[in-house]
Design an enzyme around this catalytic site. Sequence first.
Site, PDB file in Angstrom:
ATOM      1  CG  HIS A  24      38.693  28.338  59.176  1.00  0.00           C
ATOM      2  ND1 HIS A  24      39.004  28.795  57.848  1.00  0.00           N
ATOM      3  CD2 HIS A  24      39.343  29.183  59.834  1.00  0.00           C
ATOM      4  CE1 HIS A  24      39.439  29.948  57.863  1.00  0.00           C
ATOM      5  NE2 HIS A  24      39.640  30.290  59.335  1.00  0.00           N
TER       6      HIS A  24
ATOM      7  CG  ASP B 176      38.597  32.728  62.561  1.00  0.00           C
ATOM      8  OD1 ASP B 176      39.024  31.982  61.815  1.00  0.00           O
ATOM      9  OD2 ASP B 176      37.954  33.914  62.313  1.00  0.00           O
TER      10      ASP B 176
ATOM     11  CG  HIS C 268      35.714  32.250  57.747  1.00  0.00           C
ATOM     12  ND1 HIS C 268      35.531  31.808  59.029  1.00  0.00           N
ATOM     13  CD2 HIS C 268      37.193  32.819  57.444  1.00  0.00           C
ATOM     14  CE1 HIS C 268      36.865  32.177  59.731  1.00  0.00           C
ATOM     15  NE2 HIS C 268      37.787  32.551  58.891  1.00  0.00           N
TER      16      HIS C 268
ATOM     17  NE  ARG D  52      42.132  36.242  62.811  1.00  0.00           N
ATOM     18  CZ  ARG D  52      41.984  35.191  62.686  1.00  0.00           C
ATOM     19  NH1 ARG D  52      41.632  34.435  61.977  1.00  0.00           N
ATOM     20  NH2 ARG D  52      42.538  34.213  63.764  1.00  0.00           N
TER      21      ARG D  52
END
Length: 296
Positions: free
Chosen positions: A112, A114, A273, A287
């Site tokens: 995917h 983000d 990623h 994150r």
Amino acid sequence: MMDGTSAVATGPESYQYIEVIPFAGSMGAEIQGVDLANMDDATFDELYAAWLCHHVVVMRDQKITPDQQIAFAHRFGDIHHHPYMSGMPDYPDIIEIVKEPGDNYTFGSSWHTDQMFNPQPAKATMLYAHEVPSAGGDTIFANMHLAYEALSDGMKAMLVDVKTWCVGDRFKKDGGGKRADRYKGNTVMADKVRDPGNLITECAHPLFRTHPETGRKALYMGGHVQTFDGFEEAEAEPILDFLREHSVRPEFTCRVNWEPGTLTLWDNRSVQHYAIPDYNERRRMHRITICGDTPF
């Protein structure tokens, strides 16, 4: 801030304040000579240029607090808040991603890019490792510029104006189930899932995206893509199946191995990623995602 275009457009790179060490032929570089807690503007400008050039940059042996990670993130832009996942109580800009032994789902364990379901998807993501398993838990990245460039002229011409339809929940591959269902049985992450309320979590984006800073074309694919906008599913699915497989060919990829103190920064406009779910030990990461613009 330099826009990095010259670093991409010209041949050999030249840096005065940092050392850039590529670790794969497709993309990816380790950056040495940086202290993320104390970085002057000249060093940051070189780091930014190296990031645009290599798409994924890795900085080892960093010792930063949540406040320092947030301050570093703000140098790239405003911080984006995930519509489906809550941040830390004391640091809502940071999602603490935790997998405990026995947890049945790994956050990010599908190809995917983000926030592709957002009308303005995330520009960048930075992930900082606090605890990692003794082996496994790597992240793989795929270069979407190379994926686009490897398509035939005929395929590019056929799909030049096509848009994908992207969603943030109830994915076809999951049988239409809710995002929250994936985390049932996960010790920590289940409590972070939230209702996005009235936020837009479905939208159309160009299949071929132009990077707003370098001008380079990319195949804009990822797991949030459900179909082509305006197509019947039976028409779109064979082409999408090809593009999903094509986009992550091994020669387009690099792999990042994590250590405590590693911060990896990637460009969501350039890469997909995949977090590899090949471990059963505690893993704890911080994150932050950076707000982006409307793809074109």
